[in-house]
Design an enzyme around this catalytic site. Structure first.
Site, PDB file in Angstrom:
ATOM      1  N   GLU A  81     -17.534  32.992 -16.922  1.00  0.00           N
ATOM      2  CA  GLU A  81     -16.717  31.811 -16.592  1.00  0.00           C
ATOM      3  C   GLU A  81     -15.306  32.205 -16.175  1.00  0.00           C
ATOM      4  O   GLU A  81     -14.601  32.886 -16.930  1.00  0.00           O
ATOM      5  CB  GLU A  81     -16.671  30.886 -17.826  1.00  0.00           C
ATOM      6  CG  GLU A  81     -15.975  29.572 -17.551  1.00  0.00           C
ATOM      7  CD  GLU A  81     -16.095  28.588 -18.722  1.00  0.00           C
ATOM      8  OE1 GLU A  81     -17.136  28.561 -19.394  1.00  0.00           O
ATOM      9  OE2 GLU A  81     -15.117  27.863 -18.951  1.00  0.00           O
ATOM     10  N   LYS A 265     -16.762  24.797 -28.460  1.00  0.00           N
ATOM     11  CA  LYS A 265     -17.328  25.573 -27.343  1.00  0.00           C
ATOM     12  C   LYS A 265     -16.224  26.394 -26.686  1.00  0.00           C
ATOM     13  O   LYS A 265     -16.424  27.552 -26.316  1.00  0.00           O
ATOM     14  CB  LYS A 265     -17.993  24.618 -26.332  1.00  0.00           C
ATOM     15  CG  LYS A 265     -18.783  25.302 -25.241  1.00  0.00           C
ATOM     16  CD  LYS A 265     -17.959  25.721 -24.033  1.00  0.00           C
ATOM     17  CE  LYS A 265     -18.830  26.368 -22.969  1.00  0.00           C
ATOM     18  NZ  LYS A 265     -18.047  26.836 -21.811  1.00  0.00           N
ATOM     19  N   ASP A 281     -24.701  40.453 -31.756  1.00  0.00           N
ATOM     20  CA  ASP A 281     -25.632  39.332 -31.645  1.00  0.00           C
ATOM     21  C   ASP A 281     -24.840  38.027 -31.565  1.00  0.00           C
ATOM     22  O   ASP A 281     -24.411  37.489 -32.593  1.00  0.00           O
ATOM     23  CB  ASP A 281     -26.559  39.365 -32.879  1.00  0.00           C
ATOM     24  CG  ASP A 281     -27.601  38.264 -32.869  1.00  0.00           C
ATOM     25  OD1 ASP A 281     -27.482  37.312 -32.069  1.00  0.00           O
ATOM     26  OD2 ASP A 281     -28.543  38.359 -33.678  1.00  0.00           O
ATOM     27  N   HIS A 379      -8.418  25.935 -13.550  1.00  0.00           N
ATOM     28  CA  HIS A 379      -9.813  26.330 -13.443  1.00  0.00           C
ATOM     29  C   HIS A 379     -10.221  26.455 -11.972  1.00  0.00           C
ATOM     30  O   HIS A 379     -10.896  27.385 -11.574  1.00  0.00           O
ATOM     31  CB  HIS A 379     -10.650  25.249 -14.116  1.00  0.00           C
ATOM     32  CG  HIS A 379     -11.967  25.737 -14.595  1.00  0.00           C
ATOM     33  ND1 HIS A 379     -12.096  26.462 -15.747  1.00  0.00           N
ATOM     34  CD2 HIS A 379     -13.203  25.622 -14.079  1.00  0.00           C
ATOM     35  CE1 HIS A 379     -13.371  26.761 -15.922  1.00  0.00           C
ATOM     36  NE2 HIS A 379     -14.060  26.266 -14.922  1.00  0.00           N
TER      37      HIS A 379
END
Ligand code: MEV
Length: 427
Positions: A81, A265, A281, A379
Protein backbone atom coordinates in the site's frame (compact mmCIF):
# COMPACT_ATOMS: atom_id res chain seq x y z
CA UNK A 1 24.19 2.57 13.47
CA UNK A 2 24.54 6.31 13.93
CA UNK A 3 21.09 7.68 13.13
CA UNK A 4 17.85 6.59 11.54
CA UNK A 5 17.53 10.12 10.08
CA UNK A 6 18.75 10.01 6.50
CA UNK A 7 17.70 13.27 4.83
CA UNK A 8 17.01 12.97 1.12
CA UNK A 9 16.75 9.15 1.22
CA UNK A 10 13.43 9.39 -0.61
CA UNK A 11 15.04 11.04 -3.64
CA UNK A 12 17.86 8.51 -4.07
CA UNK A 13 17.84 5.62 -6.54
CA UNK A 14 17.40 2.12 -5.10
CA UNK A 15 21.14 1.44 -5.61
CA UNK A 16 22.11 4.70 -3.90
CA UNK A 17 19.75 3.95 -0.99
CA UNK A 18 21.49 0.62 -0.52
CA UNK A 19 24.87 2.32 -0.53
CA UNK A 20 23.68 4.70 2.18
CA UNK A 21 22.39 1.78 4.24
CA UNK A 22 25.67 -0.07 3.81
CA UNK A 23 27.46 3.03 5.10
CA UNK A 24 25.06 3.55 8.03
CA UNK A 25 24.41 -0.01 9.19
CA UNK A 26 26.07 -3.35 9.82
CA UNK A 27 24.76 -4.66 6.48
CA UNK A 28 27.14 -4.76 3.50
CA UNK A 29 25.99 -4.05 -0.07
CA UNK A 30 26.32 -7.81 -0.69
CA UNK A 31 24.05 -8.59 2.25
CA UNK A 32 21.58 -5.98 1.07
CA UNK A 33 21.29 -8.03 -2.12
CA UNK A 34 19.09 -10.38 -0.05
CA UNK A 35 16.40 -7.76 -0.71
CA UNK A 36 16.61 -8.31 -4.47
CA UNK A 37 13.44 -9.52 -6.15
CA UNK A 38 15.03 -12.97 -6.29
CA UNK A 39 16.01 -12.74 -2.57
CA UNK A 40 14.14 -15.96 -1.91
CA UNK A 41 15.09 -18.60 -4.45
CA UNK A 42 12.60 -21.09 -5.86
CA UNK A 43 14.62 -23.86 -4.19
CA UNK A 44 14.38 -22.17 -0.78
CA UNK A 45 10.67 -21.51 -1.28
CA UNK A 46 10.13 -25.15 -2.25
CA UNK A 47 11.47 -26.20 1.15
CA UNK A 48 9.15 -23.81 3.00
CA UNK A 49 5.65 -24.82 1.87
CA UNK A 50 3.94 -27.40 -0.34
CA UNK A 51 3.18 -27.35 -4.08
CA UNK A 52 5.46 -24.39 -4.74
CA UNK A 53 5.20 -22.87 -8.19
CA UNK A 54 6.93 -19.55 -7.55
CA UNK A 55 7.70 -16.68 -5.19
CA UNK A 56 5.35 -13.79 -4.46
CA UNK A 57 6.99 -10.37 -4.37
CA UNK A 58 6.11 -7.38 -2.23
CA UNK A 59 7.85 -4.00 -2.16
CA UNK A 60 10.24 -3.66 0.77
CA UNK A 61 10.79 -0.10 2.03
CA UNK A 62 12.68 1.34 4.97
CA UNK A 63 10.96 3.62 7.48
CA UNK A 64 13.28 6.33 8.77
CA UNK A 65 13.51 8.52 11.89
CA UNK A 66 12.54 5.87 14.45
CA UNK A 67 13.97 6.35 17.91
CA UNK A 68 12.82 3.53 20.18
CA UNK A 69 13.87 3.67 23.83
CA UNK A 70 16.70 5.99 22.85
CA UNK A 71 17.95 3.65 20.12
CA UNK A 72 17.92 4.66 16.45
CA UNK A 73 16.42 1.99 14.26
CA UNK A 74 15.83 1.68 10.53
CA UNK A 75 12.63 -0.27 10.00
CA UNK A 76 12.11 -2.61 7.04
CA UNK A 77 8.48 -2.74 5.91
CA UNK A 78 7.01 -5.17 3.36
CA UNK A 79 3.73 -3.74 2.14
CA UNK A 80 1.88 -3.14 -1.11
CA UNK A 81 0.00 0.00 0.00
CA UNK A 82 1.40 3.41 -0.95
CA UNK A 83 1.95 6.01 1.79
CA UNK A 84 2.42 3.48 4.62
CA UNK A 85 6.22 3.80 4.72
CA UNK A 86 6.13 7.57 4.20
CA UNK A 87 3.44 7.97 6.89
CA UNK A 88 5.35 5.95 9.48
CA UNK A 89 8.61 7.80 8.71
CA UNK A 90 7.02 11.22 9.00
CA UNK A 91 5.24 10.48 12.27
CA UNK A 92 8.44 8.94 13.68
CA UNK A 93 10.09 12.28 12.92
CA UNK A 94 7.42 14.15 14.90
CA UNK A 95 7.72 11.65 17.77
CA UNK A 96 11.50 12.01 17.69
CA UNK A 97 11.11 15.69 18.54
CA UNK A 98 9.40 14.50 21.74
CA UNK A 99 12.13 11.98 22.62
CA UNK A 100 10.96 9.13 20.42
CA UNK A 101 8.99 6.05 21.43
CA UNK A 102 9.07 4.81 25.04
CA UNK A 103 8.39 1.12 25.06
CA UNK A 104 7.95 -1.88 27.30
CA UNK A 105 9.02 -5.23 25.85
CA UNK A 106 6.64 -8.11 26.36
CA UNK A 107 7.57 -11.11 28.48
CA UNK A 108 8.18 -13.87 25.90
CA UNK A 109 5.35 -15.88 27.38
CA UNK A 110 2.75 -17.78 25.38
CA UNK A 111 -0.36 -19.70 26.38
CA UNK A 112 -0.96 -23.28 25.29
CA UNK A 113 -4.50 -24.59 25.63
CA UNK A 114 -5.71 -28.11 26.42
CA UNK A 115 -9.44 -28.81 26.18
CA UNK A 116 -10.36 -31.41 28.80
CA UNK A 117 -13.56 -33.32 28.03
CA UNK A 118 -15.46 -36.36 29.38
CA UNK A 119 -14.95 -35.39 33.02
CA UNK A 120 -17.91 -35.94 35.36
CA UNK A 121 -16.74 -33.87 38.28
CA UNK A 122 -14.96 -30.77 36.96
CA UNK A 123 -13.88 -29.59 40.40
CA UNK A 124 -12.40 -32.95 41.40
CA UNK A 125 -10.50 -33.15 38.10
CA UNK A 126 -9.15 -29.62 38.51
CA UNK A 127 -8.08 -30.38 42.11
CA UNK A 128 -6.32 -33.59 41.05
CA UNK A 129 -4.36 -31.76 38.33
CA UNK A 130 -3.48 -28.77 40.50
CA UNK A 131 -2.25 -31.08 43.29
CA UNK A 132 0.37 -32.34 40.81
CA UNK A 133 1.14 -28.96 39.29
CA UNK A 134 4.76 -28.63 40.42
CA UNK A 135 5.61 -32.11 39.22
CA UNK A 136 3.87 -31.53 35.87
CA UNK A 137 5.77 -28.27 35.36
CA UNK A 138 9.06 -29.96 36.25
CA UNK A 139 8.36 -32.74 33.73
CA UNK A 140 7.37 -30.23 31.05
CA UNK A 141 10.63 -28.34 31.62
CA UNK A 142 12.54 -31.39 30.34
CA UNK A 143 10.70 -31.54 26.99
CA UNK A 144 12.85 -28.90 25.30
CA UNK A 145 16.44 -28.97 26.58
CA UNK A 146 17.52 -26.12 24.29
CA UNK A 147 14.81 -23.82 25.62
CA UNK A 148 15.65 -24.90 29.16
CA UNK A 149 19.30 -24.01 28.67
CA UNK A 150 18.26 -20.57 27.39
CA UNK A 151 16.15 -19.97 30.50
CA UNK A 152 12.74 -20.64 28.94
CA UNK A 153 10.15 -23.33 29.60
CA UNK A 154 6.92 -23.77 31.58
CA UNK A 155 6.01 -21.04 34.04
CA UNK A 156 2.56 -22.02 35.27
CA UNK A 157 -0.44 -24.26 34.74
CA UNK A 158 -3.86 -22.66 35.13
CA UNK A 159 -7.32 -24.16 34.90
CA UNK A 160 -10.40 -22.38 33.59
CA UNK A 161 -14.00 -23.60 33.67
CA UNK A 162 -16.07 -23.02 30.56
CA UNK A 163 -19.55 -23.04 32.09
CA UNK A 164 -21.56 -22.76 28.91
CA UNK A 165 -20.77 -24.14 25.47
CA UNK A 166 -22.64 -26.03 22.73
CA UNK A 167 -21.36 -29.29 24.28
CA UNK A 168 -21.91 -28.26 27.90
CA UNK A 169 -19.38 -27.33 30.59
CA UNK A 170 -15.73 -28.42 30.40
CA UNK A 171 -12.28 -27.53 31.66
CA UNK A 172 -9.51 -25.71 29.81
CA UNK A 173 -5.92 -25.91 30.94
CA UNK A 174 -3.53 -23.08 30.16
CA UNK A 175 0.12 -23.95 30.02
CA UNK A 176 2.02 -20.70 30.49
CA UNK A 177 5.26 -21.13 28.61
CA UNK A 178 8.32 -18.92 28.21
CA UNK A 179 9.49 -19.28 24.61
CA UNK A 180 12.44 -16.83 24.83
CA UNK A 181 13.35 -15.54 21.35
CA UNK A 182 11.04 -17.82 19.37
CA UNK A 183 7.53 -17.03 18.21
CA UNK A 184 6.92 -20.21 20.13
CA UNK A 185 4.11 -22.02 18.31
CA UNK A 186 6.11 -25.21 17.81
CA UNK A 187 7.53 -25.26 21.33
CA UNK A 188 4.19 -24.75 23.02
CA UNK A 189 2.24 -27.11 20.77
CA UNK A 190 4.81 -29.83 21.41
CA UNK A 191 4.66 -29.23 25.16
CA UNK A 192 0.85 -29.43 25.18
CA UNK A 193 0.84 -32.66 23.17
CA UNK A 194 3.41 -34.24 25.48
CA UNK A 195 1.60 -33.15 28.64
CA UNK A 196 -1.85 -34.32 27.53
CA UNK A 197 -1.55 -38.03 28.53
CA UNK A 198 -0.51 -37.01 32.07
CA UNK A 199 -3.54 -34.73 32.32
CA UNK A 200 -5.81 -37.52 31.10
CA UNK A 201 -4.36 -39.96 33.66
CA UNK A 202 -4.82 -37.48 36.52
CA UNK A 203 -8.34 -36.38 35.58
CA UNK A 204 -9.82 -39.52 34.05
CA UNK A 205 -10.91 -37.30 31.13
CA UNK A 206 -9.92 -36.88 27.51
CA UNK A 207 -7.69 -34.06 26.28
CA UNK A 208 -9.14 -33.00 22.96
CA UNK A 209 -7.43 -29.91 21.46
CA UNK A 210 -3.80 -29.13 22.30
CA UNK A 211 -2.78 -25.87 20.69
CA UNK A 212 -1.44 -22.40 21.47
CA UNK A 213 -3.78 -19.44 21.89
CA UNK A 214 -3.23 -16.52 19.55
CA UNK A 215 -4.74 -14.26 22.19
CA UNK A 216 -1.21 -13.93 23.54
CA UNK A 217 -2.21 -11.54 26.31
CA UNK A 218 0.86 -12.44 28.38
CA UNK A 219 3.01 -11.15 25.56
CA UNK A 220 1.74 -7.59 25.29
CA UNK A 221 4.10 -4.92 23.92
CA UNK A 222 3.54 -1.26 24.81
CA UNK A 223 4.68 1.96 23.19
CA UNK A 224 4.05 5.58 24.04
CA UNK A 225 5.07 8.83 22.36
CA UNK A 226 4.72 12.54 22.95
CA UNK A 227 4.36 14.84 19.96
CA UNK A 228 5.31 18.37 20.97
CA UNK A 229 2.50 20.81 20.20
CA UNK A 230 5.03 22.84 18.19
CA UNK A 231 5.39 19.97 15.68
CA UNK A 232 1.72 19.64 14.86
CA UNK A 233 0.75 22.71 12.83
CA UNK A 234 0.81 22.38 9.05
CA UNK A 235 -0.74 24.17 6.09
CA UNK A 236 -3.77 26.05 7.33
CA UNK A 237 -4.18 23.80 10.39
CA UNK A 238 -3.12 25.10 13.80
CA UNK A 239 -1.31 22.79 16.23
CA UNK A 240 -4.31 22.76 18.59
CA UNK A 241 -6.64 21.91 15.72
CA UNK A 242 -4.48 18.95 14.70
CA UNK A 243 -4.04 17.72 18.29
CA UNK A 244 -7.73 17.99 19.16
CA UNK A 245 -8.69 16.54 15.78
CA UNK A 246 -6.58 13.45 16.46
CA UNK A 247 -8.13 13.04 19.92
CA UNK A 248 -11.65 13.40 18.49
CA UNK A 249 -10.83 10.82 15.81
CA UNK A 250 -9.56 8.41 18.46
CA UNK A 251 -12.74 8.97 20.54
CA UNK A 252 -14.79 7.82 17.55
CA UNK A 253 -12.84 4.52 17.45
CA UNK A 254 -12.99 4.14 21.22
CA UNK A 255 -16.78 4.32 21.12
CA UNK A 256 -17.76 2.64 17.85
CA UNK A 257 -16.72 -0.83 16.61
CA UNK A 258 -17.35 0.10 12.97
CA UNK A 259 -14.76 2.84 13.24
CA UNK A 260 -12.50 0.82 15.58
CA UNK A 261 -12.09 -1.88 12.91
CA UNK A 262 -10.75 0.69 10.42
CA UNK A 263 -8.69 2.50 13.05
CA UNK A 264 -7.05 -0.77 14.08
CA UNK A 265 -6.56 -1.74 10.43
CA UNK A 266 -4.48 1.42 10.10
CA UNK A 267 -2.37 0.30 13.07
CA UNK A 268 -1.93 -3.12 11.48
CA UNK A 269 -0.73 -1.46 8.24
CA UNK A 270 2.45 -0.70 10.15
CA UNK A 271 2.54 -3.74 12.40
CA UNK A 272 2.04 -6.32 9.63
CA UNK A 273 4.57 -4.69 7.31
CA UNK A 274 7.38 -5.23 9.84
CA UNK A 275 6.07 -8.65 10.88
CA UNK A 276 6.13 -9.76 7.23
CA UNK A 277 9.54 -8.18 6.50
CA UNK A 278 11.04 -10.16 9.37
CA UNK A 279 9.52 -13.49 8.26
CA UNK A 280 7.05 -13.69 11.13
CA UNK A 281 3.48 -14.98 11.23
CA UNK A 282 1.32 -11.93 10.55
CA UNK A 283 -1.95 -13.87 10.83
CA UNK A 284 -1.03 -14.72 14.42
CA UNK A 285 -0.34 -11.07 15.24
CA UNK A 286 -3.56 -9.97 13.48
CA UNK A 287 -5.66 -12.54 15.33
CA UNK A 288 -4.07 -11.61 18.66
CA UNK A 289 -4.49 -7.88 18.06
CA UNK A 290 -8.16 -8.00 17.18
CA UNK A 291 -9.02 -10.45 19.97
CA UNK A 292 -7.17 -8.16 22.39
CA UNK A 293 -9.18 -5.20 21.07
CA UNK A 294 -12.35 -7.05 22.09
CA UNK A 295 -11.12 -8.22 25.50
CA UNK A 296 -13.62 -6.08 27.41
CA UNK A 297 -16.46 -7.80 25.55
CA UNK A 298 -16.78 -4.86 23.16
CA UNK A 299 -14.44 -4.34 20.21
CA UNK A 300 -12.60 -1.04 20.58
CA UNK A 301 -9.49 0.96 19.66
CA UNK A 302 -6.11 -0.61 20.39
CA UNK A 303 -4.55 2.84 20.86
CA UNK A 304 -5.29 5.85 23.04
CA UNK A 305 -4.68 9.54 22.31
CA UNK A 306 -4.81 12.47 24.74
CA UNK A 307 -2.82 15.50 25.82
CA UNK A 308 -0.37 16.09 28.64
CA UNK A 309 -0.23 19.08 31.04
CA UNK A 310 1.75 21.15 28.55
CA UNK A 311 -0.82 20.49 25.86
CA UNK A 312 1.36 18.08 23.85
CA UNK A 313 -0.25 15.17 22.05
CA UNK A 314 0.36 11.84 23.78
CA UNK A 315 -0.32 8.45 22.19
CA UNK A 316 -0.22 4.92 23.57
CA UNK A 317 -0.58 1.53 21.95
CA UNK A 318 -0.57 -1.93 23.43
CA UNK A 319 -1.22 -5.26 21.77
CA UNK A 320 0.07 -8.83 21.88
CA UNK A 321 3.10 -9.23 19.61
CA UNK A 322 4.01 -12.89 19.23
CA UNK A 323 7.11 -12.68 17.05
CA UNK A 324 10.46 -14.41 17.10
CA UNK A 325 13.96 -13.99 15.75
CA UNK A 326 14.92 -17.67 15.80
CA UNK A 327 13.28 -20.56 14.00
CA UNK A 328 10.86 -20.68 11.09
CA UNK A 329 11.11 -18.24 8.22
CA UNK A 330 13.02 -15.76 10.39
CA UNK A 331 16.01 -18.06 9.96
CA UNK A 332 15.58 -19.57 6.49
CA UNK A 333 14.35 -16.55 4.53
CA UNK A 334 17.42 -14.54 3.46
CA UNK A 335 15.52 -11.23 3.27
CA UNK A 336 14.03 -11.78 6.74
CA UNK A 337 17.50 -12.38 8.15
CA UNK A 338 18.82 -9.25 6.46
CA UNK A 339 15.82 -7.28 7.78
CA UNK A 340 16.61 -8.30 11.37
CA UNK A 341 20.24 -7.37 10.88
CA UNK A 342 19.27 -4.01 9.38
CA UNK A 343 17.35 -3.25 12.57
CA UNK A 344 20.17 -4.42 14.81
CA UNK A 345 17.67 -6.55 16.71
CA UNK A 346 19.15 -8.70 19.46
CA UNK A 347 16.09 -10.39 20.91
CA UNK A 348 12.39 -10.97 20.22
CA UNK A 349 11.39 -8.37 22.82
CA UNK A 350 13.29 -5.64 21.00
CA UNK A 351 11.58 -6.59 17.75
CA UNK A 352 8.16 -6.38 19.42
CA UNK A 353 9.07 -2.93 20.81
CA UNK A 354 9.85 -1.66 17.32
CA UNK A 355 6.72 -3.24 15.84
CA UNK A 356 4.35 -1.70 18.38
CA UNK A 357 6.02 1.70 17.87
CA UNK A 358 5.54 1.46 14.11
CA UNK A 359 1.87 0.61 14.75
CA UNK A 360 1.50 3.75 16.87
CA UNK A 361 3.24 5.93 14.26
CA UNK A 362 1.04 4.50 11.52
CA UNK A 363 -2.07 5.16 13.55
CA UNK A 364 -1.05 8.80 14.02
CA UNK A 365 -0.33 9.19 10.31
CA UNK A 366 -3.87 8.06 9.49
CA UNK A 367 -5.60 10.08 12.22
CA UNK A 368 -3.66 13.25 11.45
CA UNK A 369 -4.60 13.02 7.78
CA UNK A 370 -8.21 12.07 8.46
CA UNK A 371 -8.60 14.87 11.01
CA UNK A 372 -7.26 17.52 8.65
CA UNK A 373 -7.01 17.37 4.86
CA UNK A 374 -8.57 13.90 4.52
CA UNK A 375 -6.81 10.72 3.54
CA UNK A 376 -7.13 10.98 -0.23
CA UNK A 377 -4.85 13.95 -0.87
CA UNK A 378 -1.64 12.36 0.41
CA UNK A 379 -2.74 8.93 -0.61
CA UNK A 380 -3.55 10.00 -4.15
CA UNK A 381 -0.08 11.45 -4.68
CA UNK A 382 1.42 8.04 -4.11
CA UNK A 383 -1.43 6.10 -5.67
CA UNK A 384 -0.96 8.21 -8.80
CA UNK A 385 2.41 6.57 -9.42
CA UNK A 386 0.80 3.14 -9.48
CA UNK A 387 -1.89 4.41 -11.84
CA UNK A 388 0.82 5.91 -14.07
CA UNK A 389 2.77 2.64 -14.19
CA UNK A 390 -0.40 0.63 -14.88
CA UNK A 391 -1.19 2.98 -17.77
CA UNK A 392 2.20 2.23 -19.31
CA UNK A 393 4.41 5.11 -18.10
CA UNK A 394 8.10 4.27 -17.89
CA UNK A 395 11.20 5.85 -16.33
CA UNK A 396 10.91 9.58 -15.71
CA UNK A 397 7.43 9.59 -17.27
CA UNK A 398 6.10 7.94 -14.07
CA UNK A 399 6.73 10.90 -11.73
CA UNK A 400 5.73 13.44 -14.38
CA UNK A 401 2.47 11.70 -15.18
CA UNK A 402 1.67 11.13 -11.50
CA UNK A 403 2.23 14.82 -10.75
CA UNK A 404 -0.06 15.84 -13.61
CA UNK A 405 -2.82 13.45 -12.52
CA UNK A 406 -2.68 14.86 -8.99
CA UNK A 407 -2.65 18.48 -10.10
CA UNK A 408 -5.70 17.80 -12.30
CA UNK A 409 -7.41 16.05 -9.39
CA UNK A 410 -8.00 13.08 -11.74
CA UNK A 411 -5.98 10.10 -10.53
CA UNK A 412 -7.68 7.67 -12.93
CA UNK A 413 -6.40 5.13 -15.43
CA UNK A 414 -8.48 6.54 -18.32
CA UNK A 415 -6.98 10.01 -17.85
CA UNK A 416 -3.47 8.56 -17.42
CA UNK A 417 -3.75 6.69 -20.71
CA UNK A 418 -5.11 9.79 -22.43
CA UNK A 419 -2.18 11.94 -21.25
CA UNK A 420 0.34 9.29 -22.30
CA UNK A 421 -1.24 9.20 -25.77
CA UNK A 422 -1.03 13.01 -25.98
CA UNK A 423 2.66 12.88 -25.05
CA UNK A 424 3.34 10.18 -27.64
CA UNK A 425 1.44 12.19 -30.24
CA UNK A 426 3.42 15.35 -29.46
CA UNK A 427 6.69 13.40 -29.59
C1 MEV B 1 -6.01 2.64 5.19
O1 MEV B 1 -5.21 1.54 4.80
C2 MEV B 1 -5.97 2.84 6.69
C3 MEV B 1 -6.91 3.91 7.25
O2 MEV B 1 -8.25 3.65 6.82
C4 MEV B 1 -6.80 3.87 8.76
C5 MEV B 1 -7.81 4.74 9.48
O3 MEV B 1 -8.90 5.02 8.94
O4 MEV B 1 -7.51 5.12 10.63
C6 MEV B 1 -6.57 5.28 6.72
Amino acid sequence: MSSSRIPGFYNLSVAARRERLAAETRLSVEELAAFDAQGLSIEQADHMIENVIGVHGLPLGVALNFLVNGRDVLVPMAVEEPSVVAGASFMAKLARAGGGFRTVAPEPVMIGQMQLLDVDDLQAAADAILAEKERLLAETAEIDPVLKRLGGGPRDLEIRRIEQSPIGPFLVLHLIYDVRDAMGANAINTACERLAPRIEALSGGRVHLRILSNLADRRVARSECTIPLSELAFQEFSAEQVRDGVIEAWAFAAADPYRAATHNKGIMNGVDAVVIATGNDWRAVEAGGHAYAARSGRYTSLSEWGKDREGNLVGRLELPIAVGIVGGATKVHPAARAALKLMGIENAGQLAEVIVSVGLAQNLAALRALATEGIQRGHMGLHARQVAIAAGAEGEQIERLAAQLVSEGAVRSDRAEEILKEWQHNG
